[in-house]
Write an enzyme that holds these catalytic residues in place. Structure first.
Site, PDB file in Angstrom:
ATOM      1  CE1 TYR A  28      -3.899   1.851   0.648  1.00  0.00           C
ATOM      2  CE2 TYR A  28      -3.037   2.912   2.155  1.00  0.00           C
ATOM      3  CZ  TYR A  28      -4.145   3.135   1.773  1.00  0.00           C
ATOM      4  OH  TYR A  28      -4.516   4.433   2.230  1.00  0.00           O
ATOM      5  CE  LYS A  85      -3.396   5.450  -1.126  1.00  0.00           C
ATOM      6  NZ  LYS A  85      -4.678   5.375  -2.469  1.00  0.00           N
TER       7      LYS A  85
END
Ligand code: NAP
Length: 250
Positions: free
Chosen positions: A156, A160
């Site tokens: 993640y 991001k």
């Protein structure tokens, strides 16, 4: 301060729930026609119905944003239906947390394709008409995890952080055509994604130790910043990352 939107059209991914839905509703309240994209037809359908019931203009569209071919097909149909799609908010996202040694390749790939590759596909299809029109707004919803990193979120955080690099590169590519590209990095916001620890007093207490404002954020906090970046008034802002996190990533 009132914001100017000139009856434009926006596409918001992940608009069925949480932050995306708040962004869609906020833009619609400002007179923007909103194309609400989510994975399930029920979810984006409910969001679009709520906007329409409140007097706004919206269309629901179920698209799996992890599927580049599905995005290409959806974008082609939308560009034939709408005279212009002036704003793109890449918000759809998932987590598949785990320490690296236990993280499966599927969990790595799912997170990268849903959070990051989706931005590449949507932008590639929708930004060209914006550049031709010499007006456009792209806002990518990243995360403080992409700025600070987070143990258990290698997939993640990488996705991001990738969105931030994409934001800055495209801001430079599109600047000459008056298309701005910015990112908003939420901290801990109360949505379905964070229910597990928001509703667990012990975990919530630990998380809030790192948040100077000592509370979780609301989806509206992210929607307000995103709406500002989409408005005419933000016309001199591009390539920036705005953290909305109660002061966590200072
Ligand atoms: P959420 O409540 O879990 O909602 C996620 C939305 O994304 C849903 O509408 C979902 O569609 C959609 N979505 C997920 N996978 C999709 C796919 N493959 N194709 C199409 N749509 C898909 O999440 P949220 O908390 O609002 O988060 C929104 C964004 O903010 C995410 O990018 C997230 O990473 C980021 N963010 C959130 C927080 C936080 O604390 N909540 C913090 C930092 C960053 P369905 O409704 O159809 O399932």
């Amino acid at each position: 301060m009132s914001l100017t939107f000139n009856n434009r059209t926006a596409l918001v991914t992940g608009a069925g729930r949480g932050i995306g839905r708040a962004i869609a509703e906020t833009l619609a309240r400002h007179g923007v026609t909103v194309i609400c994209v989510s994975k399930s037809a029920d979810s984006c359908g409910a969001a679009a119905a709520a906007i329409t019931a409140a007097g706004g203009k919206a269309k629901a569209l179920a698209v799996d944003v992890a599927d580049g071919a599905a995005i290409a097909q959806a974008a082609e149909a939308l560009l034939a239906e709408f005279p212009a799609i002036d704003m793109l908010v890449n918000n759809a996202g998932i987590t598949r947390d785990g320490l690296l040694f236990r993280m499966s390749e599927a969990d790595w790939n799912d997170v990268i394709s849903t959070n990051l590759s989706s931005c590449y596909h949507w932008t590639k299809h929708l930004a060209r008409p914006m550049t031709r029109a010499r007006w456009g707004r792209i806002v990518n919803i990243t995360s403080v995890s992409g700025i600070m990193g987070n143990a258990g979120q290698a997939n993640y955080s990488a996705a991001k952080a990738g969105m931030i690099g994409l934001t800055k590169s495209l801001a430079r590519e599109f600047a000459g055509r008056n298309v701005t590209v910015n990112a908003v990095a939420p901290g801990f916001i109360k949505t379905d994604m964070t229910t597990d620890f928001v509703n667990n007093p012990e975990m919530a207490g630990k998380v809030l130790e790192a948040v100077p404002l000592k509370r979780f954020g609301e989806a509206a906090d992210i929607a307000n910043m995103t709406a500002y970046l989409c408005a005419e008034e933000a016309n001199y802002i591009t390539g920036q990352v705005f953290t909305v996190d109660g002061g966590m990533a200072m």
